[in-house]
Design an enzyme around this catalytic site. Structure first.
Site, PDB file in Angstrom:
ATOM      1  CB  SER A  71      -4.049   9.072  28.550  1.00 22.48           C
ATOM      2  OG  SER A  71      -4.696   7.985  29.081  1.00 22.48           O
ATOM      3  CE  LYS A  74      -2.760   7.522  31.894  1.00 20.28           C
ATOM      4  NZ  LYS A  74      -3.074   6.489  30.900  1.00 20.28           N
ATOM      5  CE1 TYR A 197      -5.399   8.540  35.027  1.00 19.21           C
ATOM      6  CE2 TYR A 197      -7.245   7.212  35.358  1.00 19.21           C
ATOM      7  CZ  TYR A 197      -5.926   7.537  34.551  1.00 19.21           C
ATOM      8  OH  TYR A 197      -5.605   7.170  33.325  1.00 19.21           O
ATOM      9  CE1 TYR A 249      -0.242   5.370  27.784  1.00 17.41           C
ATOM     10  CE2 TYR A 249      -1.476   5.812  25.807  1.00 17.41           C
ATOM     11  CZ  TYR A 249      -1.293   5.940  27.133  1.00 17.41           C
ATOM     12  OH  TYR A 249      -2.063   6.643  27.768  1.00 17.41           O
ATOM     13  CB  VAL A 267      -8.890   7.095  24.638  1.00 19.52           C
ATOM     14  CG1 VAL A 267      -8.095   5.780  24.811  1.00 19.52           C
ATOM     15  CG2 VAL A 267      -9.513   7.241  26.112  1.00 19.52           C
TER      16      VAL A 267
HETATM   17  O1  DON Z   1      -7.744   5.634  32.304  1.00 20.58           O
HETATM   18  C1  DON Z   1      -8.638   5.469  31.460  1.00 20.58           C
HETATM   19  O2  DON Z   1      -9.296   4.433  31.437  1.00 20.58           O
HETATM   20  C2  DON Z   1      -9.010   6.857  30.632  1.00 20.58           C
HETATM   21  N1  DON Z   1      -9.876   7.893  31.687  1.00 20.58           N
HETATM   22  C3  DON Z   1      -8.046   7.477  30.134  1.00 20.58           C
HETATM   23  C4  DON Z   1      -7.397   6.512  28.981  1.00 20.58           C
HETATM   24  C5  DON Z   1      -6.436   7.082  27.776  1.00 20.58           C
HETATM   25  O3  DON Z   1      -6.752   8.161  27.367  1.00 20.58           O
HETATM   26  C6  DON Z   1      -5.599   6.299  27.415  1.00 20.58           C
HETATM   27  N2  DON Z   1      -4.825   6.898  26.247  1.00 20.58           N
HETATM   28  N3  DON Z   1      -4.772   6.692  25.240  1.00 20.58           N
END
Ligand code: DON
Length: 327
Positions: A71, A74, A197, A249, A267
């Protein structure tokens, strides 16, 4: 010397080493994997890297260990959409209001405009990726990878096994994308947008790369290692603003209160922090808290901020590492 902080390199690296020693034994949290047995992730991987706006580099621990940007991407995709479309249009598609929700919470859009709340939650991030220009999927991906290259200083790559497993396991993201199209907030093929994405999330970096990306934002969009302009300077404050208010978040408020510099987590275990005009900070440690933020990453940033007065509302005079009064 980190001039803005009045600290010597020896004293600064010693502080980073001390933080690494202090938090390595913190063995809590859950590791994110999109598919069991896809990769082996060591919960004790722990790297810290700081890059200053004049190109000094401080590294500790597993700073060379590759990991997924997830993420954190983003922020940078938002910058590319701003460059492609300009602030007014992008703002008409995705707002900049914090939600206090989890990153993947199911669709929540503004009642009248149908805009997702901000570009840091998945709803907004998928709408932003949809805006990235290009003649076709390969061209759009190349533009995205070239954008990363400007920030990092070398080419980066998508990890294909991760991409494939995220494509298969991403029901929530599919649901979000369909609802966004239903509201008229994304156009074109759902699969194309989701693929892009997930490609942007599946890029491999290390702590050093991430710190250079942070330093580039701290340095008005100019990569301090290569001198290349990674993003048009006037958009840097847009990126930092959404990082500051929405980057962590449902922990964003507490983060601003306790740490007080713009940051974004992923993540994959990475956290990027930006101290404007001073430095980029990267911490990597895979175990995550229930909000998806790296546990050791949060601790390191909290402690760096406290020791060195990095909160952006703290008076500059107190940003003095030679005075150990904060310890
Ligand atoms: O969108 C998703 O589910 C993941 N590929 C990215 C999530 C993410 O890193 C959220 N962050 N903390």
């Amino acid at each position: 010397m980190i001039a803005q902080l009045h600290v010597s390199p020896t004293s600064f690296i010693n502080d980073l080493r001390e933080l690494h020693r202090q938090y390595l034994p913190l063995r809590q949290g859950k590791i994110y994997v999109s598919e069991p047995d896809l990769v082996e992730i060591n919960p004790d991987w722990f790297g810290i890297c700081v890059v200053t706006v004049d190109g000094q580099v401080y590294t500790v621990g597993d700073w060379e260990q590759p990991f997924l940007i997830q993420s954190i991407s983003k922020v940078f995709a938002y910058g590319l959409a701003l460059s492609d479309w300009g602030r007014d249009y992008v703002l008409s598609r995705v707002d900049v209001e914090p939600t206090g929700d989890a990153y993947n919470s199911l669709i929540k859009v503004e009642e009248n405009s149908k805009r997702p709340y901000n570009p840091m939650v998945n709803t907004g991030a998928i709408a932003i990726t949809n805006l990235i220009e290009g003649k076709g999927p390969a061209h759009r991906l190349n533009r995205l990878l070239d954008m990363y290259r400007r920030y990092v200083g070398h080419r980066v790559f998508v990890d294909t096994p991760t991409l494939v497993s995220e494509q298969t396991a991403g029901d929530r993201n599919w649901a979000i994308a369909y609802l966004l199209r239903n509201f008229g907030m994304i156009s074109g093929g759902i699969k194309q947008t989701l693929d892009l994405y997930l490609q942007q999330c599946s890029v491999i970096i290390n702590c050093h790369d991430l710190a250079v990306m942070g330093a580039t934002l701290a340095n008005n969009g100019v990569n301090p290692m290569t001198g290349e302009q990674a993003i048009h300077s006037p958009y840097v404050k847009d990126l930092l603003s959404v990082m500051f208010t929405c980057g962590m978040y449902d922990f964003a408020g507490e983060w601003v209160y306790k740490v007080g510099f713009p940051a974004k987590s992923g993540v994959g275990g990475g956290i990027i922090g930006v101290v404007p005009g001073v430095m980029g900070i990267a911490v990597f440690s895979p175990p995550l808290d229930k909000r998806g933020n790296s546990i050791r990453g949060i601790k390191v940033c909290e402690e760096l901020s406290r020791r060195f007065g990095l909160h952006i509302f703290e008076q500059t005079a107190s940003k003095n590492l030679d005075k150990p009064t904060h310890k």
